[in-house]
Write an enzyme that holds these catalytic residues in place. Structure first.
Site, PDB file in Angstrom:
ATOM      1  N   ASP A   1      -4.412   4.036  -1.278  1.00 15.08           N
ATOM      2  CA  ASP A   1      -5.136   4.473  -0.097  1.00 15.08           C
ATOM      3  C   ASP A   1      -5.251   5.995  -0.147  1.00 15.08           C
ATOM      4  O   ASP A   1      -6.244   6.543  -0.616  1.00 15.08           O
ATOM      5  CB  ASP A   1      -4.410   4.003   1.171  1.00 15.08           C
ATOM      6  CG  ASP A   1      -5.113   4.422   2.455  1.00 15.08           C
ATOM      7  OD1 ASP A   1      -6.093   5.188   2.391  1.00 15.08           O
ATOM      8  OD2 ASP A   1      -4.677   4.006   3.541  1.00 15.08           O
TER       9      ASP A   1
ATOM     10  N   GLU B   1       0.829  -1.206   0.000  1.00 14.27           N
ATOM     11  CA  GLU B   1       0.000   0.000   0.000  1.00 14.27           C
ATOM     12  C   GLU B   1       0.866   1.259   0.000  1.00 14.27           C
ATOM     13  O   GLU B   1       1.718   1.422   0.875  1.00 14.27           O
ATOM     14  CB  GLU B   1      -0.878  -0.059   1.257  1.00 14.27           C
ATOM     15  CG  GLU B   1      -1.992   0.928   1.342  1.00 14.27           C
ATOM     16  CD  GLU B   1      -2.824   0.682   2.599  1.00 14.27           C
ATOM     17  OE1 GLU B   1      -3.216   1.665   3.249  1.00 14.27           O
ATOM     18  OE2 GLU B   1      -3.045  -0.508   2.933  1.00 14.27           O
TER      19      GLU B   1
ATOM     20  N   LYS C   1     -11.369   4.483   2.774  1.00 18.70           N
ATOM     21  CA  LYS C   1     -11.665   5.051   4.090  1.00 18.70           C
ATOM     22  C   LYS C   1     -12.864   5.988   3.938  1.00 18.70           C
ATOM     23  O   LYS C   1     -12.714   7.132   3.480  1.00 18.70           O
ATOM     24  CB  LYS C   1     -10.449   5.802   4.632  1.00 18.70           C
ATOM     25  CG  LYS C   1      -9.283   4.908   5.037  1.00 18.70           C
ATOM     26  CD  LYS C   1      -8.132   5.743   5.568  1.00 18.70           C
ATOM     27  CE  LYS C   1      -7.094   4.887   6.310  1.00 18.70           C
ATOM     28  NZ  LYS C   1      -6.454   3.894   5.430  1.00 18.70           N
TER      29      LYS C   1
END
Length: 329
Positions: A217, A194, A240
Site C-alpha cells: 500500500d 498489508e 489509493k
C-alpha cells in the site's frame, strides 16, 4: 467555452480518529468543478496528512494554476502536479468526458478496527452475492490478542475470508509469531497482510520465509524499488488514486498489476462521499472482480454533495461550501 469553480470544504470527523498516530479532527479539501458546453465533471483534491507528499496549501496553489491552464484550453502537465491535484483534475475531466462510468454497485469490504461484534453485525447485513470478506486492522494490540480475534472470527464464520492491515506496526518476529500461530486452515483464508513491517524489505523477507500473502500500500507511494514492488511473493497492490496521481497513472498501475498476475484493489484515502462514489465507479470499471476498500465514510458526520447508498449522515450541498476560485470570462 470552458468554465471552472473550486470549492473549499472542511468536514468534522468523529472523535478518536488517528492518522499516522496523529489525531485528525476534521478533513479539509477542495472540489474542482469543470464545465464545457453542457457537460460538467467534479473532482476531489484532499491531501491526506501523514501520507501525501504535498500540503493542503501546496495543493490549493497547484490546483488553481492548473485549472486556469485547463480553462485556457492548454494541456496540463499532469506528471508535474502533486498527486492529489492530478487525481482530482483528471477524474473531473473523465466525468465531464463521460469516460468514468455512471453506474456502480457501491460495494465495499467492511473494516474492523477493534470491535469484532460490530463487524459481525455488519457482515450479516451484506448484500446477497457479495463476497463474504472483511478487513481487520492488526498491530495496535499485542500479537496474541490479534491472533485470537482472527482465529475466533474465522471459526465462527466458516465462509469468511480476511484482508489484514498492520500499517507497518509489527517487528519481523511479531509477524512470524502471528502467522505461525494460526492453523493452516486459517492461514488459507487470509487474502493478504498489508504492509506488516516498518521496513518493506523485512516484510518481503518474512513473506519469503513464512509464505504469507503480502500486499503493498504505502510502498507503492514511497518506494522506487520496482524489484521490491513486483516481487513474486507480493500478491496484491492496494491502490489509493489520490496518493499516486492522475487517472492515466492509476490505469497504468492496475494494468501492470494484472500483467504480473497480482490483485489490484482500489482503496480510499479518507475521501468524502463525493470522492468515494467516484472511486466506487472507478473500481467497477478497472477492477470489476475485486471489491474495493472504501469503508471509510463512517469517520464523517456529514456527506458531501453525493450520497453513498444506505449511509445515514446528512448531506451538505457543494454549493454551500466557500468558493475559492472561479475563472473570469
Amino acid at each position: 467555452m470552458r468554465q471552472a469553480r473550486i470549492y473549499h470544504y472542511t468536514l468534522p470527523v468523529n472523535a478518536g480518529l488517528f492518522v499516522r498516530d496523529q489525531p485528525l479532527t476534521e478533513r479539509e479539501g477542495l472540489v474542482v468543478e469543470l464545465s464545457e458546453g453542457a457537460q460538467r465533471g467534479w473532482g476531489e483534491v484532499a491531501p491526506l496528512p501523514g501520507f501525501s507528499q504535498e500540503t493542503f496549501a501546496e495543493a490549493r496553489h497547484a490546483l488553481i494554476a492548473a485549472t486556469a491552464v485547463w480553462c485556457d484550453h492548454r494541456n496540463i502537465a499532469m506528471p508535474q502536479l502533486p498527486p492529489s491535484v492530478a487525481w482530482g483534475l483528471s477524474i473531473a475531466q473523465a466525468e465531464l468526458d463521460k469516460r468514468l462510468p455512471t453506474q456502480s454497485g457501491f460495494r465495499h469490504v467492511p473494516v474492523c478496527t477493534g470491535d469484532p461484534d460490530a463487524l459481525l453485525v455488519t457482515l450479516g447485513q451484506q448484500p446477497a452475492g457479495q463476497p463474504y470478506e472483511a478487513k481487520i486492522k492488526v498491530g495496535e494490540y499485542e500479537v496474541a490478542r490479534d491472533r485470537l480475534m482472527i482465529a475466533t472470527m474465522l471459526e465462527a464464520l466458516p465462509d469468511l475470508r480476511l484482508r489484514l492491515d498492520a500499517n507497518r506496526r509489527w517487528q519481523p518476529e511479531q509477524l512470524a509469531s502471528f502467522w505461525n500461530g494460526l492453523s493452516e486452515a486459517h492461514q488459507a483464508r487470509i487474502h493478504w497482510i498489508e504492509e506488516p513491517c516498518r521496513d518493506p524489505n523485512q516484510s518481503l523477507v518474512q513473506a519469503q520465509a513464512l509464505g504469507y500473502p503480502l500486499a503493498w500500500d504505502e510502498s507503492l507511494i514511497d518506494s522506487q524499488n520496482m524489484a521490491l514492488l513486483e516481487n513474486d511473493r507480493v500478491s496484491t497492490w492496494v491502490i489509493k488514486p489520490s496518493l499516486l496521481g492522475d487517472l492515466a497513472t492509476i490505469e497504468q498501475w492496475v494494468s501492470r498489476a494484472h500483467a504480473l498476475g497480482k490483485t489490484a484493489v482500489i482503496s480510499s484515502a479518507l475521501e468524502t462521499s463525493l470522492g468515494l462514489t467516484q472511486l466506487s465507479r472507478l473500481a467497477d470499471w478497472l477492477t470489476p472482480g475485486v471489491v474495493p476498500g472504501l469503508d471509510t465514510l463512517g469517520i464523517y458526520q456529514h456527506q458531501l454533495d453525493r450520497t453513498w447508498p444506505g449511509a445515514s449522515q446528512p448531506l451538505i450541498p457543494l454549493h454551500d461550501q466557500p468558493l475559492v476560485w472561479i475563472n473570469t470570462l
